[in-house]
Motif scaffolding. Sequence first.
Motif, PDB file in Angstrom:
ATOM      1  N   TRP A 293       0.850  -1.187   0.000  1.00  9.85           N
ATOM      2  CA  TRP A 293       0.000   0.000   0.000  1.00  9.85           C
ATOM      3  C   TRP A 293       0.887   1.240   0.000  1.00  9.85           C
ATOM      4  O   TRP A 293       2.112   1.147   0.149  1.00  9.85           O
ATOM      5  N   VAL A 294       0.281   2.413  -0.169  1.00  7.40           N
ATOM      6  CA  VAL A 294       1.033   3.662  -0.190  1.00  7.40           C
ATOM      7  C   VAL A 294       0.528   4.560   0.928  1.00  7.40           C
ATOM      8  O   VAL A 294      -0.666   4.595   1.228  1.00  7.40           O
ATOM      9  N   GLU A 295       1.458   5.267   1.558  1.00 10.87           N
ATOM     10  CA  GLU A 295       1.131   6.249   2.589  1.00 10.87           C
ATOM     11  C   GLU A 295       1.633   7.608   2.116  1.00 10.87           C
ATOM     12  O   GLU A 295       2.816   7.769   1.818  1.00 10.87           O
ATOM     13  N   SER A 296       0.722   8.573   2.006  1.00  7.66           N
ATOM     14  CA  SER A 296       1.087   9.926   1.577  1.00  7.66           C
ATOM     15  C   SER A 296       0.018  10.885   2.071  1.00  7.66           C
ATOM     16  O   SER A 296      -1.176  10.606   1.960  1.00  7.66           O
ATOM     17  N   GLU A 297       0.457  12.002   2.629  1.00  8.95           N
ATOM     18  CA  GLU A 297      -0.489  12.983   3.146  1.00  8.95           C
ATOM     19  C   GLU A 297      -1.067  13.872   2.046  1.00  8.95           C
ATOM     20  O   GLU A 297      -1.976  14.655   2.295  1.00  8.95           O
ATOM     21  N   GLY A 298      -0.549  13.778   0.860  1.00  9.31           N
ATOM     22  CA  GLY A 298      -1.089  14.558  -0.245  1.00  9.31           C
ATOM     23  C   GLY A 298       0.006  15.075  -1.155  1.00  9.31           C
ATOM     24  O   GLY A 298       1.196  14.753  -1.007  1.00  9.31           O
ATOM     25  N   LEU A 299      -0.371  15.877  -2.140  1.00 10.47           N
ATOM     26  CA  LEU A 299       0.557  16.402  -3.125  1.00 10.47           C
ATOM     27  C   LEU A 299       1.615  17.271  -2.453  1.00 10.47           C
ATOM     28  O   LEU A 299       1.312  18.108  -1.597  1.00 10.47           O
ATOM     29  N   GLY A 300       2.867  17.056  -2.857  1.00  7.80           N
ATOM     30  CA  GLY A 300       3.974  17.827  -2.316  1.00  7.80           C
ATOM     31  C   GLY A 300       4.479  17.338  -0.974  1.00  7.80           C
ATOM     32  O   GLY A 300       5.410  17.916  -0.416  1.00  7.80           O
ATOM     33  N   MET A 301       3.897  16.237  -0.437  1.00  6.95           N
ATOM     34  CA  MET A 301       4.252  15.771   0.898  1.00  6.95           C
ATOM     35  C   MET A 301       5.060  14.479   0.864  1.00  6.95           C
ATOM     36  O   MET A 301       5.302  13.872   1.907  1.00  6.95           O
ATOM     37  N   GLY A 302       5.500  14.037  -0.309  1.00  8.01           N
ATOM     38  CA  GLY A 302       6.273  12.809  -0.390  1.00  8.01           C
ATOM     39  C   GLY A 302       5.383  11.582  -0.276  1.00  8.01           C
ATOM     40  O   GLY A 302       4.191  11.667   0.020  1.00  8.01           O
ATOM     41  N   SER A 303       5.983  10.394  -0.498  1.00 11.94           N
ATOM     42  CA  SER A 303       5.234   9.139  -0.448  1.00 11.94           C
ATOM     43  C   SER A 303       6.058   8.076   0.249  1.00 11.94           C
ATOM     44  O   SER A 303       7.296   8.132   0.270  1.00 11.94           O
ATOM     45  N   ARG A 304       5.367   7.094   0.810  1.00  9.40           N
ATOM     46  CA  ARG A 304       6.023   5.941   1.412  1.00  9.40           C
ATOM     47  C   ARG A 304       5.270   4.693   0.965  1.00  9.40           C
ATOM     48  O   ARG A 304       4.115   4.489   1.309  1.00  9.40           O
ATOM     49  N   PHE A 305       5.935   3.840   0.148  1.00  6.84           N
ATOM     50  CA  PHE A 305       5.338   2.604  -0.315  1.00  6.84           C
ATOM     51  C   PHE A 305       5.728   1.489   0.658  1.00  6.84           C
ATOM     52  O   PHE A 305       6.923   1.218   0.865  1.00  6.84           O
ATOM     53  N   CYS A 306       4.731   0.854   1.277  1.00 10.93           N
ATOM     54  CA  CYS A 306       4.947  -0.146   2.312  1.00 10.93           C
ATOM     55  C   CYS A 306       4.510  -1.517   1.790  1.00 10.93           C
ATOM     56  O   CYS A 306       3.543  -1.633   1.042  1.00 10.93           O
ATOM     57  N   PHE A 307       5.235  -2.563   2.219  1.00  8.05           N
ATOM     58  CA  PHE A 307       4.839  -3.911   1.832  1.00  8.05           C
ATOM     59  C   PHE A 307       5.249  -4.906   2.901  1.00  8.05           C
ATOM     60  O   PHE A 307       6.167  -4.677   3.689  1.00  8.05           O
ATOM     61  N   THR A 308       4.528  -6.026   2.962  1.00  8.64           N
ATOM     62  CA  THR A 308       4.794  -7.087   3.924  1.00  8.64           C
ATOM     63  C   THR A 308       4.866  -8.407   3.180  1.00  8.64           C
ATOM     64  O   THR A 308       4.490  -8.511   2.012  1.00  8.64           O
ATOM     65  N   PHE A 309       5.361  -9.429   3.901  1.00  8.30           N
ATOM     66  CA  PHE A 309       5.386 -10.782   3.364  1.00  8.30           C
ATOM     67  C   PHE A 309       4.659 -11.691   4.334  1.00  8.30           C
ATOM     68  O   PHE A 309       4.879 -11.617   5.548  1.00  8.30           O
ATOM     69  N   GLY A 310       3.789 -12.551   3.813  1.00  6.89           N
ATOM     70  CA  GLY A 310       2.987 -13.393   4.684  1.00  6.89           C
ATOM     71  C   GLY A 310       3.634 -14.708   5.030  1.00  6.89           C
ATOM     72  O   GLY A 310       3.042 -15.543   5.698  1.00  6.89           O
ATOM     73  N   THR A 311       4.867 -14.982   4.539  1.00  4.13           N
ATOM     74  CA  THR A 311       5.520 -16.253   4.804  1.00  4.13           C
ATOM     75  C   THR A 311       6.750 -16.045   5.663  1.00  4.13           C
ATOM     76  O   THR A 311       7.361 -14.981   5.679  1.00  4.13           O
ATOM     77  N   THR A 312       7.123 -17.066   6.411  1.00  5.64           N
ATOM     78  CA  THR A 312       8.331 -17.052   7.242  1.00  5.64           C
ATOM     79  C   THR A 312       9.154 -18.291   6.928  1.00  5.64           C
ATOM     80  O   THR A 312       8.625 -19.280   6.384  1.00  5.64           O
ATOM     81  N   PRO A 313      10.431 -18.320   7.257  1.00  2.00           N
ATOM     82  CA  PRO A 313      11.258 -19.510   6.996  1.00  2.00           C
ATOM     83  C   PRO A 313      10.683 -20.762   7.638  1.00  2.00           C
ATOM     84  O   PRO A 313      10.747 -21.840   7.079  1.00  2.00           O
TER      85      PRO A 313
END
Length: 729
Positions: free
Chosen positions: A694-714
């Motif tokens: 998903w993406v986290e951003s407060e709006g235009l001109g405020m930068g972006s943070r693309f976040c991701f997870t993994f559902g599997t473990t070793p």
Amino acid sequence: MEFEESAIHSKSPRSNVPRHVSFISARWAWALLLLLGICATTLTALFAKSHVDGTQQQHFATECERLSKMVSERLADHARLLRGGVALFAASDFVSRDEWRRYSENLNLEQQLPGIQGFGFSLFIPKGQLAEHIRQVRSEGFPDYDVFPEVEREIQSAVIYVEPFSGRNRRAFGYDVMSEPVRRAAGEFARDTGITALSGKVTLVQETTSEAQAGTLMLAAVYKNGMPTGTIDERRAAFYGWVYSAQRMNDFLQRIVAEWHPQGDYSLDFRVFDGREPVASSLLYEYHHDTAEGSEAHEHLTQQKIVEFNGHYWTLLFAKAGIPVFSAAYISVWVILLAGASITFLLLALFRSLSRGAEGLRTSAANYRTLADSGQALIWKARRDSLCDYFNKTWLDFTGRTFEQEFGNGWAEGVHPDDLQRCLAIYTTAFAKREPFSMDYRLRRHDGEFRWLQDDGCPRYDANGRFVGFIGYCLDVTDRKRLETELLTKIEELDGFSYAISHDLKGPLVTIQVFASMIEKELAAGSQANVFHDLSGIKEGAARMLTLVDHLLVLAIAGKVVNAATPVDMKLLVREVLAGLTGLLAEHHVEMSIDDDLGTVHGDFSRISTVVQNLIENAVKFGPTEAPCSVKIGVRQDGDERVFFVGDNGKGIDPREHERVFGLFNRLDTDTAGTGVGLALARRIVQAHGGRIWVESEGLGMGSRFCFTFGTTPEEESSKVLELSRPLA
């Protein structure tokens, strides 16, 4: 249950209870059990019917939306055709009749844009020049040519080119578009705005008395080369004529309906009206499905949609006949009714044996408990104060909790927080009204997973007709809901994927076609002045198409390749990705920041590298224009979940667009190079690893943070193979 309690607490029921009282109580108990069986069976059957009807409604809505899109796209395709004709006039000081004919033949209209009756050019005739115009055309080999209707007007025009120039289309030769109000309104709109215009409903001059159809015209203004067109007055002064197409609506829309459902057996009635309201006088087209013999003739599904083209509107009405009660679609409802009736009568027979004596009552009660505890249904019972005082063994095994923990309202502790208030509202309302209820909610299983349950409850009454509480049962419907969600996702995915391919690949093809036609015309005229420029346009269109095809191949490969899942050191992976992007980062002076400990995940090293690389390239591409570009790669802990992220100080994203950025070919900034595939591919790979993005951003001109997870473990995946074959989200 009441009879369970009496069996437990009464040492000698036959000696303590009068015979006639036992008979009366048994009779009322039989009636209550029959009522419960009827209620449970009816509620379950109604739910199944509601599900069938809902599925049909969803399918109907999807088909209506798809057909509406096809109509809108076909109008847009016709508009692009007209713009190509305008470009032909813009590329030359004069387009001859033969040049127009060869240009039209090369377009292959019947295959590329079926449904067009005529494709031509209508010339604007300045005041006082009508006689000279007629003389000129007659001198070209048309001695009978005349402009009609023969009424002198302030503004006149004449159709001088129309292809194919045969059959019905010869009737349009010399026709004055400005002589009729509907055509004139569309023509003046196109002339004054420079926008392609669609006329209202007209009768084409190509029509004869037999098999007459409603018609429409689409017109695009042609202006004299070298003259300014910035204002309305300038456009009127520079106006030369219209490139137009004439559509017989039955031919035009019937081809779309045939493409929408080639088998022609979809039970849908479809009508198109000119304007925002479905007025009978504005009917352009209607398609009636032949109702099969024995099916219901009435319509119970209807929908209305509006298609807009440059300020002109069509109203589309859809209707679908009801599903026959005895059709295969309702087989599950009939199975439930028959099974419910069978179970009800079996329970009545069982209860009859319980009423024959105390020993029989205790034996039957034990049999009932065994039946309740050995089945798949989670059974519960509540008192008149709505507090639950019974849960069968299946319920307790499912939740992993004791009866004491579930007693009263304790069971609500396991309901998902998002469902709790809705669930309690339905539950308490049913108690207040003493009415049966059916609801879906998520309940935490003993292993911590929330599972979807369908809970059906009915009120209970004693032998005197007094309300004593509720009884109900729950069935695990998680797999059914998952299948429904996956089916809807796949339908939406196929629709979106098909639309994206047809829409984005068609543009380059039209570009190549137009430039090829220009080259052919120039070479035929013995001129090579613009050949290299036109070849450059063809190369650019081909390169654009090749890029799109390459990206589609990447998506296809990502959905089929199977690689062994291995431990992946995320810090090492990030370093390798950055090494491959050294040139890009140096060119844009990117300031990189990486957390010291990114940890280890389990998955496909190359695919995870693709995710990280796409997110870094995306951050650089949409970085700030003034300040230096700053990119941070890190990890954070959100509860039990490790969240990786790629953050930047770039343009930012409007919160309303956060979900759309992951769609195939969706580009929020059309001024920036790209095809809109990168983020869709990233989501595809992350979901294949059991995670989310998903993406986290407060709006235009405020930068972006693309976040991701993994559902599997070793630990979970040490002996498994990662299959990248899930549906594209």
